[in-house]
Design a protein around this motif. Structure first.
Motif, PDB file in Angstrom:
ATOM      1  N   SER A 574      28.138  34.838   3.569  1.00  0.00           N
ATOM      2  CA  SER A 574      27.537  34.462   4.984  1.00  0.00           C
ATOM      3  C   SER A 574      29.353  33.834   5.755  1.00  0.00           C
ATOM      4  O   SER A 574      29.640  33.375   6.411  1.00  0.00           O
ATOM      5  N   ASP A 575      30.018  32.915   4.516  1.00  0.00           N
ATOM      6  CA  ASP A 575      31.501  32.624   4.658  1.00  0.00           C
ATOM      7  C   ASP A 575      32.470  33.680   4.410  1.00  0.00           C
ATOM      8  O   ASP A 575      33.465  33.306   5.018  1.00  0.00           O
ATOM      9  N   ASP A 576      32.060  35.297   4.648  1.00  0.00           N
ATOM     10  CA  ASP A 576      33.196  35.925   4.830  1.00  0.00           C
ATOM     11  C   ASP A 576      33.778  36.372   3.632  1.00  0.00           C
ATOM     12  O   ASP A 576      34.911  36.247   3.736  1.00  0.00           O
ATOM     13  N   ARG A 577      33.019  35.940   2.681  1.00  0.00           N
ATOM     14  CA  ARG A 577      33.938  35.931   1.117  1.00  0.00           C
ATOM     15  C   ARG A 577      33.615  37.533   0.405  1.00  0.00           C
ATOM     16  O   ARG A 577      32.367  37.532  -0.606  1.00  0.00           O
ATOM     17  N   LYS A 578      34.435  37.991   0.480  1.00  0.00           N
ATOM     18  CA  LYS A 578      34.196  39.212   0.071  1.00  0.00           C
ATOM     19  C   LYS A 578      35.411  39.844  -1.942  1.00  0.00           C
ATOM     20  O   LYS A 578      35.207  40.292  -2.578  1.00  0.00           O
ATOM     21  N   GLY A 579      36.220  38.278  -1.893  1.00  0.00           N
ATOM     22  CA  GLY A 579      36.819  39.007  -3.258  1.00  0.00           C
ATOM     23  C   GLY A 579      38.224  38.918  -2.399  1.00  0.00           C
ATOM     24  O   GLY A 579      38.373  38.927  -1.395  1.00  0.00           O
TER      25      GLY A 579
END
Length: 716
Positions: A574-579
């Motif tokens: 949801s916080d746009d954290r994909k790595g």
């Protein structure tokens, strides 16, 4: 006149130069065995006492091998360190006799010249090697938890310098001919067609040779006691940083070289022999040798009993993304098989070609190949946006998105466009192969071929057979993977297959520990110290948080609630954290500031805002048990379940899959060898302790409990 033993022959030429040829009967490559010592000793005495012999060339009778090393199996017969030390001392004696011959002795090297083979060559006065790509020189004993045991720790530093010798021995790296020449390891590099002629000329030039020129820094460090201490201290620090104290052999190598440099060759050889014997008996070396034997054994197997692979003359890759581009690249560069890449867009095809070009160009930059050779390999790759030029494909590797409907379409397209014998191999990481094959009119040709990212670096592939996959399809797919330079393990169909399944519980437990208030750095540091190449949180960033989120529900649905991922991790997406892929994960991926670099701050820093996203306060954990242990026992337990369910066919395959697929610590030998060393009963006790504290996700596998009660091991 020729004198022959079972393995060696001595041929006298009219010009006074003799050829000592080694050719182990019934073997494709030469290896040194303990029983060869009397044969060599007898021949060397004959050479020494024959005044007609003015020079000697040591050469191999094998087509593509000098000496590939010592026969490692003879070490298993040693039940004490003293017996292993005796093997080393015997090698010292015979190589000293070779080195002491009064006439010039030259090694003519073509093919593998490794371990004891290179030590044999080092005992010669000069060396010449072929410029063939098959010729490689190195001392890889450290990879077996050992040190060079036949004088290598003493002769190599004298020849090329301490720093360069330590680099070779501590890494086990293998040098190509031009690298060996530049380093001073060989005196000349010539085409194989004139190798013997060049060796004879070297013999005629005499014993003396010009030492490799050392720069001022090398001379300063290596010619004084103080300088050498600095060099050895630096080497020790680098070893500790890389091994975390888990591997004893590198430390023994450094100490043996140091003693030889400070106290002379006799002291160095005595130390080498003693340490060699001690290292042979260590559990780390036993584990590493088991990996060597397992991979050697697996190379002889087809993956399916009584089935032979079909010919592989052409491959097709569906999808030009990172995985597709990587698969196509190793197909042309390693397997040397023409490959046609099919994608729905020209951009995808361009990406695949660009990916392959960049990989091959690295070989040019490192001088492993010429630009012409790169272009020749690249010419094996062609592209299409339609199903044109695919009819004659022997195998099709599908590397499209993880969408079952899309994969169904691919199966049907290939059955329509290709021949009735074409193998359809899906590079899915989570979808059951049986479901992919459910729409196939020829399900016997459908199989899974799961690569790990990045394809060009990761050695493992899982070959996944569903219930209707034919033995011939399995054998063909295994052969294809081997041609690509991969180590394949055959696993049965099921969610997550083997590697991702055991990895999932390990990662989930790391996530639980994080949510309990443990710091990201503490978790990663704990597992790296245990022996993994990277920590679990770093790995999640590298693989992709979004990828993990897709796989977790599939595993939970198929395998039950113990695979349920922490719900709090949904907040990361949801916080746009994909790595790493989008620069937002647990760690910061922007370039470090100049001030940070000057202050030598760690280059990889945690993005502390991630704690707020997850709603946790780091450093507040009151965890029960050991951080690494909690993660690792989940992996061990699930590995046993996979064996119990027949997902893997043997403990050996499970160990190789974990080591080559996810970096399970090699010095432990894999999950199953590690369970044997822990004891199944001890592991059950640990699991039950966690089960009482945390719940059913730690319940021991039934097979594990049975083995504990019967005091059995996976390996005898």
């Amino acid at each position: 006149m020729t004198t022959s033993t079972n393995t060696f022959s001595l041929t006298r030429r009219e010009d006074g130069i003799a050829l000592l040829t080694m050719d182990v009967p019934g073997e494709s490559m030469n290896t040194l065995k303990a029983e060869f010592v009397p044969q060599m000793t007898e021949l060397l005495a004959e050479i020494r006492n024959d005044s007609s012999i003015k020079g000697l060339v040591v050469i191999s009778g094998k087509k593509d091998s000098f000496v590939a090393g010592a026969d490692i199996s003879m070490l298993d017969a040693c039940d004490t360190s003293e017996k292993a030390s005796e093997l080393s001392a015997a090698g010292h004696k015979v190589f000293a006799e070779l080195e002491a011959l009064p006439m010039p002795v030259v090694a003519a090297i073509h093919g593998a010249c490794l371990g004891g083979g290179l030590e044999l060559a080092l005992a010669c006065h000069k060396r010449v090697c072929s410029d063939d790509a098959k010729t490689q020189l190195g001392l890889p004993e450290v990879q077996l938890g050992l040190l060079p045991g036949s004088g290598g720790t003493q002769r190599l530093p004298k020849l090329i310098g301490i720093a360069k010798a330590l680099d070779m021995m501590l890494t086990g790296k293998q040098l190509r001919p031009k690298q060996a020449l530049k380093l001073g390891l060989v005196d000349d590099v010539v085409p194989n067609t004139i190798l013997l002629e060049a060796a004879i000329k070297l013999v005629q030039s005499g014993k003396s040779r010009k030492p490799r020129k050392r720069n001022m820094q090398e001379l300063a460090l290596e010619t004084s006691h103080v300088g050498r201490n600095i060099l050895f201290d630096q080497a020790l620090k680098q070893v500790e940083r890389k091994t975390k104290g888990n591997y004893p052999a590198p430390l023994r190598i450094i100490e043996t070289v140091r003693i030889g440099a400070d106290e002379g060759m006799a002291a160095g050889l005595a130390t080498e022999s003693r340490y060699f014997g001690e290292l042979v008996m260590t559990p780390e070396s036993a584990a590493l040798r088991s990996i060597f034997f397992a991979t050697t054994e697996m190379k002889k197997e087809t993956g399916a009993a009584d089935a032979k692979p079909r010919a592989l003359n052409k491959a097709v890759v569906l999808g030009g993304g990172l995985m597709g581009g990587g698969i196509a690249s190793v197909t042309v560069s390693k397997a040397k098989i023409p490959v046609r890449v099919k994608d729905i867009s020209q951009q995808g095809l361009s990406n695949a070609l660009s990916y392959a070009y960049k990989l091959l160009s690295k070989g040019v930059q490192r001088r492993h190949m010429t630009p012409t050779q790169r272009d020749q390999q690249l010419s094996l790759m062609s592209t299409t946006v339609d199903y044109v030029g695919v009819k004659d494909a022997d195998i099709v590797v599908e590397a499209v998105f993880e969408d079952l409907n899309l994969k169904h379409q691919m199966v049907q397209d290939i059955e329509r466009e290709c021949s009735e014998h074409t193998v359809f191999a899906s590079n899915t990481s989570s979808l059951p192969i049986g479901k992919i094959a459910s729409v196939a009119s020829r399900p016997e040709n459908v199989i899974g071929l799961h690569y790990f990212s990045p394809v060009e670096k990761m050695p493992l592939v899982e070959v996944i057979a569903h219930q209707k996959t034919s033995p011939e399809t399995i054998a063909t797919t295994v052969a294809f993977a081997r041609k690509q330079g991969k180590t394949p393990i055959v696993v049965q169909d099921g969610a997550g297959f083997y590697v991702n399944r055991i990895l999932a519980l390990y990662m989930n437990e790391a996530a639980q520990l994080l949510l309990e208030g443990n710091e990201v750095e503490a978790l990663d540091r704990s597992l790296v110290k245990f022996g993994f190449p990277v920590g679990p949180i770093t790995l999640l960033d590298e693989v992709g948080i979004d990828v993990g989120a897709k796989i977790a529900p599939i595993l939970e649905a198929e395998l039950g609630p113990r695979f349920k991922a922490p719900a709090a991790f949904d907040r990361l997406l949801s916080d746009d954290r994909k790595g790493r892929k989008n620069g937002r994960g647990f760690y910061l991926y922007s370039k470090p500031k100049l001030l940070d670099r000057l202050q030598r701050k760690p280059q990889k820093q945690v993005d502390t805002s991630v704690y707020k996203v997850l709603g946790i306060t780091p450093g507040t954990s009151s965890e029960y048990g050991n951080l690494a242990e909690r993660c690792v026992v989940q992996m061990l337990n699930e590995a046993v379940r996979c064996l119990e369910e027949g997902i893997i066919s043997s403990a050996r395959d499970g160990d190789i899959g974990a080591i080559f697929g996810i970096g399970f610590p090699p010095f432990l030998g894999g999950p199953f060898r590690y369970i044997d060393s822990l004891g199944a009963a001890n592991l059950v006790t640990i699991l039950k302790g966690y089960q009482q504290h945390f719940g059913e996700r730690f319940a021991p596998a039934p097979m594990l409990e049975l083995m504990a009660s019967e005091q059995r091991k996976f390996y005898r």
